[in-house]
Every structure is written in structure tokens, then in C-alpha cells.
Design a protein around this motif. Structure first.
Motif, PDB file in Angstrom:
ATOM      1  N   UNK A  21       1.067  -1.207   0.100  1.00  0.00           N
ATOM      2  CA  UNK A  21       0.562  -0.127  -0.446  1.00  0.00           C
ATOM      3  C   UNK A  21       0.768   0.980   0.246  1.00  0.00           C
ATOM      4  N   UNK A  22       1.548   1.176   0.706  1.00  0.00           N
ATOM      5  CA  UNK A  22       2.458   2.502   0.546  1.00  0.00           C
ATOM      6  C   UNK A  22       3.706   2.602  -0.399  1.00  0.00           C
ATOM      7  N   UNK A  23       3.712   1.656  -1.232  1.00  0.00           N
ATOM      8  CA  UNK A  23       4.512   1.583  -2.220  1.00  0.00           C
ATOM      9  C   UNK A  23       3.363   2.383  -3.375  1.00  0.00           C
ATOM     10  N   UNK A  24       2.257   2.012  -3.513  1.00  0.00           N
ATOM     11  CA  UNK A  24       1.649   2.331  -4.367  1.00  0.00           C
ATOM     12  C   UNK A  24       1.452   3.821  -4.339  1.00  0.00           C
ATOM     13  N   UNK A  25       1.656   4.366  -2.899  1.00  0.00           N
ATOM     14  CA  UNK A  25       0.889   5.804  -1.916  1.00  0.00           C
ATOM     15  C   UNK A  25       2.504   6.469  -2.748  1.00  0.00           C
ATOM     16  N   UNK A  26       3.626   6.319  -1.626  1.00  0.00           N
ATOM     17  CA  UNK A  26       4.903   6.989  -2.394  1.00  0.00           C
ATOM     18  C   UNK A  26       5.630   7.040  -3.686  1.00  0.00           C
ATOM     19  N   UNK A  27       5.242   5.746  -4.272  1.00  0.00           N
ATOM     20  CA  UNK A  27       5.812   5.496  -5.649  1.00  0.00           C
ATOM     21  C   UNK A  27       7.383   4.838  -5.466  1.00  0.00           C
ATOM     22  N   UNK A  28       7.829   4.372  -3.865  1.00  0.00           N
ATOM     23  CA  UNK A  28       9.070   3.964  -4.091  1.00  0.00           C
ATOM     24  C   UNK A  28       9.101   2.087  -3.749  1.00  0.00           C
ATOM     25  N   UNK A  29      10.093   2.336  -4.588  1.00  0.00           N
ATOM     26  CA  UNK A  29       9.751   0.893  -4.436  1.00  0.00           C
ATOM     27  C   UNK A  29      10.190  -0.011  -3.002  1.00  0.00           C
ATOM     28  N   UNK A  30       9.403  -1.219  -2.411  1.00  0.00           N
ATOM     29  CA  UNK A  30       8.829  -1.874  -1.347  1.00  0.00           C
ATOM     30  C   UNK A  30      10.601  -2.133  -0.881  1.00  0.00           C
ATOM     31  N   UNK A  31      11.062  -2.263  -1.825  1.00  0.00           N
ATOM     32  CA  UNK A  31      12.654  -2.683  -1.218  1.00  0.00           C
ATOM     33  C   UNK A  31      13.375  -1.575  -0.480  1.00  0.00           C
ATOM     34  N   UNK A 215      -3.047  23.289  -1.717  1.00  0.00           N
ATOM     35  CA  UNK A 215      -2.276  23.744  -1.277  1.00  0.00           C
ATOM     36  C   UNK A 215      -0.941  23.043  -0.702  1.00  0.00           C
ATOM     37  N   UNK A 216      -1.112  21.685  -0.425  1.00  0.00           N
ATOM     38  CA  UNK A 216       0.113  20.900  -0.058  1.00  0.00           C
ATOM     39  C   UNK A 216       0.282  20.167  -0.866  1.00  0.00           C
ATOM     40  N   UNK A 217       1.751  19.259  -0.898  1.00  0.00           N
ATOM     41  CA  UNK A 217       1.729  18.182  -1.421  1.00  0.00           C
ATOM     42  C   UNK A 217       0.935  16.906  -1.144  1.00  0.00           C
ATOM     43  N   UNK A 218       0.020  16.158  -2.374  1.00  0.00           N
ATOM     44  CA  UNK A 218      -0.534  15.636  -2.433  1.00  0.00           C
ATOM     45  C   UNK A 218      -0.480  14.389  -3.102  1.00  0.00           C
ATOM     46  N   UNK A 219      -0.623  13.088  -2.860  1.00  0.00           N
ATOM     47  CA  UNK A 219      -0.553  12.135  -3.620  1.00  0.00           C
ATOM     48  C   UNK A 219      -2.013  11.548  -4.210  1.00  0.00           C
ATOM     49  N   UNK A 220      -2.018  12.621  -5.626  1.00  0.00           N
ATOM     50  CA  UNK A 220      -3.872  11.923  -6.526  1.00  0.00           C
ATOM     51  C   UNK A 220      -4.004  10.416  -7.066  1.00  0.00           C
ATOM     52  N   UNK A 221      -4.661   9.828  -6.156  1.00  0.00           N
ATOM     53  CA  UNK A 221      -5.608   8.969  -7.488  1.00  0.00           C
ATOM     54  C   UNK A 221      -6.443   8.818  -7.943  1.00  0.00           C
ATOM     55  N   UNK A 222      -7.556   8.497  -8.716  1.00  0.00           N
ATOM     56  CA  UNK A 222      -8.518   8.642  -9.382  1.00  0.00           C
ATOM     57  C   UNK A 222      -8.670   7.636 -10.530  1.00  0.00           C
ATOM     58  N   UNK A 223     -10.151   6.399  -9.404  1.00  0.00           N
ATOM     59  CA  UNK A 223     -10.348   5.540 -10.220  1.00  0.00           C
ATOM     60  C   UNK A 223     -12.078   5.498 -11.127  1.00  0.00           C
ATOM     61  N   UNK A 224     -12.599   5.142 -11.818  1.00  0.00           N
ATOM     62  CA  UNK A 224     -13.775   4.270 -12.451  1.00  0.00           C
ATOM     63  C   UNK A 224     -14.330   3.508 -11.238  1.00  0.00           C
ATOM     64  N   UNK A 225     -15.851   3.994 -12.193  1.00  0.00           N
ATOM     65  CA  UNK A 225     -16.932   3.177 -11.481  1.00  0.00           C
ATOM     66  C   UNK A 225     -16.283   1.492 -11.464  1.00  0.00           C
ATOM     67  N   UNK A 231      -6.448   9.054 -12.706  1.00  0.00           N
ATOM     68  CA  UNK A 231      -5.243   8.995 -12.568  1.00  0.00           C
ATOM     69  C   UNK A 231      -4.294   8.340 -11.185  1.00  0.00           C
ATOM     70  N   UNK A 232      -2.425   8.976 -11.078  1.00  0.00           N
ATOM     71  CA  UNK A 232      -2.131   8.070  -9.967  1.00  0.00           C
ATOM     72  C   UNK A 232      -0.464   8.506 -10.282  1.00  0.00           C
TER      73      UNK A 232
END
Length: 287
Positions: A21-31, A215-225, A231-232
Motif C-alpha cells: 500500500x505504501x509503495x502505491x502511495x509514495x511510488x517508492x520501491x518496497x525494497x 495547497x499542500x503537496x499530495x498524492x492523487x489517485x482517481x478511479x472510475x466505477x 490518475x495516479x
């Protein structure tokens, strides 16, 4: 495991995030994420990236990255001169600086042309006025005008009374009032809050324009139905992200750092009701 790694892992576990989950949010490899928790920095590209990854990890789990770097600076390797040199932007060359002066000349050139054009118009107007003043004017006496316009006796006999024109009937025009149908009014209704997800219904709109003002740096993820990723990406502070969701019937918006950031649908604010750092908003479009 270092004290810093233990604190980060504890915050991640409290959020209910796995390493994936953290890899998906930060885009940093899990290793690399696992290496941060274990205090194994040798597997990372360099000291500069170690500090950047730790800060991003901390912000994703709701901690202050700058405060952690300062508190545990003795555990974290310092960046070398080579890493610092890579992050310093190069100084512009003289040729580039010289180009700025030439660009300034090009900026004021249109103003110079306008001034020259106005001066030319003034000179031409003065020249035409002088030529017109030198032309002789034809003078006609009042007696000559009286003789020319005075009708003769024969003219009076030939004048016949004009037929009186009958007044025309005014045509009545029936005004047809067109019925104007009222335009539908958009309504964004809050349904409920389920965990970190705020659910909404949107009615009375033909288009659905999603906008994020960061306003603050954030990670954005948009999914459809269908849970397809639209967007990621990371949106930095001061940036704006827009997406037209008119072709969809439902979207889920996930912010890695929701507090302070503004999300709107057709310029109407979508409120994130949870108090958590990472939150979701699900909007159902009723067309």
C-alpha cells in the motif's frame, strides 16, 4: 531495526498500510521502504535519496518528515558533495544573459512603432488642413438666393393640391411569448461517511469537471466505477490538476494528504469529512 525505522513502521501499521500500500502511495520501491524500516541504507542509490525517501515515507503515514530528519540525523547518512552538486542548478551563461537585453529591445519596439505612426498621422492632418484653407470659397449673396428660390406666377397656377393620404391602418403583431424552460440546478448531496471515505450524490449537471487545487503537496489517485485508474500522480503545492469525468457514472478520489487541499466538482467544493491524513471521496453521478 533502528529507532527511526521502528517509529515509521509503527505509524504505518497504525494507518493499516502494508508495504505494498505504501509503495502505491509514495511510488517508492518496497525494497527501499523495507530498507528504511530495517535501517539498511546500503541498498539505496545514495544519501540524498535516503533522506528524500524517509521524508516522503513519513508524510505518507502522517508524520513530520523534516522533524524526523532533524531528530534522527545521527542515524541517517549525510549527502556527499557530489549529491549536493547534482541538486544545485547551473549558472546561466553570458550568452543567455545577453539574450535578455535583446529581448527587452524587441519588447519596446512595438511601442516605438506606435509613436512614429501617431506622429505621421498628426503631420498628414496638418498638411491637409493647410491645403484646404488655401482654396477659394464660392460666395453667393442673399439676393441671388432669393431670386432663385422665389416661385413665379405660372408655377403657382400649375400647383395642384396634393391628395390627402389616408392614414394606414396599423398592423397588429401578435407577440408570442416563448416558454423558457428553467435550467437544471446542480446539487451535490452528502450521503454518509464510511471509515475514511465520504460518499456523495451529484444531480442536475451535464458535465463533471474535477479539479484539485493543491495547497499542500499530495498524492492523487482517481478511479472510475470499474476501479480503473484514471490518475495516479503527485501534485505539488501550488499546482492545479483538472479532469473531465463527464463520460463516467462514478469516481473515487483518494488524497494521500487531504487536509488543506481543495477538491471541486463543477466549482462546488467536495468536503473530506474524516479527520485522517489520507482520505477518499466517492461521487455518484446521477445524470
Amino acid at each position: 531495526m533502528t529507532e527511526l525505522g521502528a517509529r515509521l513502521k509503527e505509524a504505518r501499521t497504525a494507518k493499516g498500510y502494508s508495504i505494498e500500500d505504501l509503495q502505491e502511495i509514495t511510488k517508492i520501491q518496497k525494497r527501499y521502504l523495507a530498507g528504511i524500516e530495517e535501517g539498511n541504507y546500503a541498498s539505496m542509490p545514495g544519501a540524498f535519496y535516503v533522506r528524500a525517501f524517509i521524508k516522503q515515507y513519513a508524510e505518507a503515514v502522517g508524520l513530520n518528515g523534516d522533524e524526523l530528519l532533524e531528530t534522527y540525523k545521527s542515524e541517517i547518512p549525510s549527502p556527499s558533495n557530489e549529491d549536493v552538486t547534482k541538486s544545485i542548478p547551473t549558472t546561466p551563461s553570458r550568452r543567455a544573459l545577453g539574450g535578455r537585453s535583446s529581448s527587452k529591445i524587441m519588447e519596446i519596439f512595438p511601442m516605438i512603432m506606435v509613436v512614429v505612426f501617431v506622429i505621421a498621422i498628426i503631420i498628414m492632418s496638418w498638411f491637409l488642413f493647410q491645403n484646404r484653407a488655401d482654396e477659394p470659397e464660392d460666395t453667393v449673396t442673399s439676393d441671388e438666393l432669393t431670386q432663385e428660390n422665389k416661385p413665379t406666377f405660372e408655377d403657382n397656377e400649375n400647383i395642384q393640391p396634393a391628395d390627402k393620404e389616408e392614414p394606414k391602418e396599423e398592423e397588429t403583431v401578435e407577440e408570442v411569448e416563448e416558454e423558457v424552460e428553467p435550467e437544471p440546478t446542480q446539487q451535490l448531496s452528502f450521503v454518509d461517511l464510511q471509515g475514511v471515505t465520504s460518499n456523495y450524490n451529484l444531480t442536475g449537471a451535464e458535465t463533471y469537471l474535477v479539479k484539485l487545487v493543491a495547497v499542500n503537496t499530495t498524492w492523487l489517485n482517481i478511479r472510475d466505477e470499474n476501479d480503473k485508474i484514471i490518475a495516479d500522480q503527485s501534485v505539488k503545492a501550488g499546482e492545479t490538476y483538472e479532469f473531465d469525468a463527464s463520460a463516467l457514472s462514478k469516481i473515487r478520489i483518494r488524497l494521500g494528504h487531504a487536509p488543506g487541499n481543495i477538491v471541486t466538482i463543477n466549482d462546488e467544493v467536495v468536503e473530506f469529512k474524516s479527520a485522517e491524513i489520507t482520505q477518499n471521496a466517492v461521487i455518484q453521478f446521477n445524470k
